[in-house]
Design a protein around this motif. Structure first.
Motif, mmCIF file in Angstrom:
data_model
loop_
_atom_site.group_PDB
_atom_site.id
_atom_site.type_symbol
_atom_site.label_atom_id
_atom_site.label_comp_id
_atom_site.label_asym_id
_atom_site.label_seq_id
_atom_site.Cartn_x
_atom_site.Cartn_y
_atom_site.Cartn_z
ATOM 1 N N LEU A 244 0.825 -1.212 0.000
ATOM 2 C CA LEU A 244 0.000 0.000 0.000
ATOM 3 C C LEU A 244 0.860 1.263 0.000
ATOM 4 O O LEU A 244 0.574 2.216 -0.735
ATOM 5 N N LEU A 245 1.905 1.273 0.814
ATOM 6 C CA LEU A 245 2.737 2.472 0.936
ATOM 7 C C LEU A 245 3.786 2.562 -0.157
ATOM 8 O O LEU A 245 4.324 3.631 -0.405
ATOM 9 N N GLY A 246 4.068 1.427 -0.791
ATOM 10 C CA GLY A 246 5.065 1.426 -1.856
ATOM 11 C C GLY A 246 6.454 1.142 -1.325
ATOM 12 O O GLY A 246 7.007 1.932 -0.561
ATOM 13 N N ASN A 247 7.008 0.002 -1.697
ATOM 14 C CA ASN A 247 8.372 -0.365 -1.321
ATOM 15 C C ASN A 247 9.131 -0.663 -2.605
ATOM 16 O O ASN A 247 8.727 -1.524 -3.389
ATOM 17 N N ASP A 248 10.231 0.064 -2.822
ATOM 18 C CA ASP A 248 10.956 -0.053 -4.092
ATOM 19 C C ASP A 248 11.434 -1.479 -4.345
ATOM 20 O O ASP A 248 11.287 -2.005 -5.448
ATOM 21 N N ASN A 249 12.007 -2.105 -3.331
ATOM 22 C CA ASN A 249 12.522 -3.457 -3.527
ATOM 23 C C ASN A 249 11.409 -4.474 -3.726
ATOM 24 O O ASN A 249 11.586 -5.459 -4.456
ATOM 25 N N LEU A 250 10.254 -4.254 -3.082
ATOM 26 C CA LEU A 250 9.115 -5.153 -3.312
ATOM 27 C C LEU A 250 8.620 -5.025 -4.745
ATOM 28 O O LEU A 250 8.287 -6.033 -5.394
ATOM 29 N N GLU A 251 8.578 -3.796 -5.256
ATOM 30 C CA GLU A 251 8.172 -3.600 -6.647
ATOM 31 C C GLU A 251 9.163 -4.253 -7.603
ATOM 32 O O GLU A 251 8.765 -4.829 -8.621
ATOM 33 N N LEU A 252 10.470 -4.170 -7.283
ATOM 34 C CA LEU A 252 11.466 -4.842 -8.122
ATOM 35 C C LEU A 252 11.293 -6.349 -8.080
ATOM 36 O O LEU A 252 11.369 -7.035 -9.109
ATOM 37 N N LEU A 253 11.048 -6.877 -6.876
ATOM 38 C CA LEU A 253 10.921 -8.327 -6.722
ATOM 39 C C LEU A 253 9.729 -8.870 -7.494
ATOM 40 O O LEU A 253 9.811 -9.940 -8.120
ATOM 41 N N GLU A 254 8.614 -8.147 -7.471
ATOM 42 C CA GLU A 254 7.394 -8.639 -8.101
ATOM 43 C C GLU A 254 7.222 -8.134 -9.530
ATOM 44 O O GLU A 254 6.235 -8.466 -10.177
#
Length: 525
Positions: free
Chosen positions: A346-356
């Motif tokens: 929800l808040l936005g995590n750069d590494n989570l976006e890269l991972l997925e």
């Protein structure tokens, strides 16, 4: 001799020269005791050649031995001279290796006198793979629509009024008249239910008096109510005639006798009392003073205040309902996927976006290193770099830098003055890379070294540990981790370096996925 008495292993190929894309049949023959378990090579262990088919084992028995033949179909799509590496077999509790074999892959010769030459085709757009964003959007919109519909239906919708609610909205005089009409429609008199009849009759007039004349008329006794009416008349607050007061007193007392003394009056008298009440209600209405403009204004303000109160209540219910739905949704997804994951989504995590996100698998440098990364590594233009004691020519590809939350770099260096027969010490290369990290401001570097083997059995040195990485343009540091992989072949040094912040579970997953994807493809000899 003891090994050959235990088992015999032979390897061969049907040809040592092929054209690009043609197949080579690689054959392994094993002769061993029937009690031994034989494990043949599996997967892409024949690099730089590719396995296009693995045939079933052909088994024949001769005396107390098995003769096993395993065939593999191999090919290569680049011309050159390649070496099929030694293949590992496990027979019983012992390990055997086949001989390495050299293969020549010839290019396809094109006769340009017969084959026409054409210009380079223009770049064409490739349709991007379909994603589930439209389906997810529709599901979200459907869920929002359901919530909005439920809030509208149960909170904001003007619900149809019940019969009781419609009657309650009528003016007091109309309600009193309606009550008398319903009394006429009842069967109380036909069934000799005088108590119910007189209860309804007196309740109609009492409610009207309670709202328009005396606000305690419902709970007052007959004597108290009549006394109050006479007092209001004497005080000139309401101009009731003595006859009206007398008629009401007579009807109230007769009703008391019916309700408490179980008296049974004549039915015609009961009907007469009903008509009398109707007439006296009209008399009371006639003598009531008209409301003043101030009273009308107060009444209007009261109604508006009630409407505002209802609206505020609806808004409060809507807000509570929305918060409850959001909280329930967050809790549901948190229980299923983990609250940290939902919060970061929800808040936005750069590494989570890269991972997925959509990962990219590509080969970099020469000899090529195949690696899968969340973003394409960009080529860095630099003339030289002193990795070891001598100058080198190199190519470098990078995502981010060591000061970022996550950085990935890939370096292929060719030593200009290095002799081919002299081995390269990867420990020295690793120490030099650590020194370069220190030159960039990294402190408290803890170093560990291990052997690293890629999925296609290329061996190298893994240097890893923790360190303190500086924040950009700041004197503060953040705890982080680094991993460096070093490989060598003749005068070539290949390096993969990854840095990331400590205790970032998404970065750790990214790193593990990258490390599992590393494959080295030797250059054609």
């Amino acid at each position: 001799m003891s090994c050959f008495s235990y088992a015999q292993v032979k390897s061969s190929i049907d040809t040592n020269q092929i054209k690009i894309g043609e197949q080579i049949t690689f054959k392994i023959e094993v002769s061993t005791d029937t009690t031994n378990l034989v494990v043949f090579p599996e997967g892409q262990t024949f690099m730089p050649l590719e396995v296009i088919d693995s045939y079933d084992v052909d088994t024949t028995k001769q005396d107390a031995k098995f003769n096993l033949i395993k065939k593999y179909g191999l090919t290569q799509f680049d011309s050159g001279v390649y070496t099929i590496p030694r293949q590992k077999l496990v027979i019983g509790d012992r390990t055997f290796f086949t001989d390495s074999l050299k293969v020549i892959v010839n290019p396809v010769v094109v006769d340009t006198t017969k084959q026409g030459l054409y210009g380079i085709k223009p770049i064409i757009e490739v349709e991007k793979g379909k994603s589930n964003w439209l389906r997810n959007l529709l599901i979200i919109l459907l869920a929002i629509g359901v919530v909005v519909f439920l809030i509208y239906w149960f909170v904001w919708r003007k619900k149809p009024l019940t019969e009781e609610e419609k009657i309650a909205l009528l003016p007091p005089y109309d309600r009193a008249k309606l009550a008398l009409e319903k009394l006429d429609e009842s069967n109380y008199l036909e069934q000799d239910e005088f108590k119910a009849y007189y209860s309804e009759l007196t309740l109609a007039i009492r409610k009207y008096l309670d709202e328009k004349v005396y606000d305690h008329a419902l709970e007052s006794t007959t004597d108290e109510l009549i006394s109050r009416l006479r007092l209001l008349k004497d005080g000139n607050q309401i101009d009731l005639s003595p006859e009206t007061i007398k008629n009401l007193e007579s009807i109230f007392k007769r009703a008391d006798l019916v309700k408490f003394a179980k008296s049974a009056p004549d039915k015609e008298l009961a009907r007469l009392d009903r008509n009398t009440v109707a007439v006296e209600i009209d008399h009371v209405k006639e003598v009531l003073p008209e409301p003043s403009e101030e009273e009308k204004l107060l009444d209007k303000q009261y109604k508006e205040a009630q409407e505002r109160k209802k609206k505020r209540r609806k808004i409060a219910i809507t807000i509570v309902a929305v918060i409850a739905v959001l909280a329930a949704t967050f809790a549901g997804f948190g229980i299923k996927y983990g609250f940290k994951y939902v919060t970061d989504t929800l808040l936005g995590n750069d590494n989570l976006e890269l991972l997925e996100g959509e990962w990219v698998q590509s080969a970099y440098g020469y000899p090529p290193i195949t690696i899968s990364t969340p973003e394409v590594l960009k080529r860095i233009e630099t003339d030289s770099l002193n990795v070891v004691d001598g100058p080198v020519s190199f190519t470098e590809f990078r995502y981010g830098n060591v000061l970022d939350d996550l950085s990935i770099s890939l370096l292929t260096a060719s030593l200009k003055d290095h002799k081919a027969d002299e081995p390269i010490d990867l420990n020295q290369v690793s120490e030099k890379a650590i020194s370069q990290l220190e030159d960039k401001g990294v402190e408290n570097i803890f170093v560990k070294t291990d052997k690293f083997v890629t999925p296609n059995n290329a061996e190298g040195l893994k240097t890893h540990g923790s360190a303190s990485f500086p924040y950009p343009n700041s004197d503060k540091f953040v705890d982080g981790e680094y991993i460096m992989l070093h490989f060598t072949a003749q005068n070539i040094i290949q390096q993969i370096m990854i840095t990331y912040h400590k205790e970032d579970e998404y970065a750790q997953e990214i790193v593990n996925r990258i490390l599992n994807s590393v494959e080295l493809k030797p250059a054609a000899e």
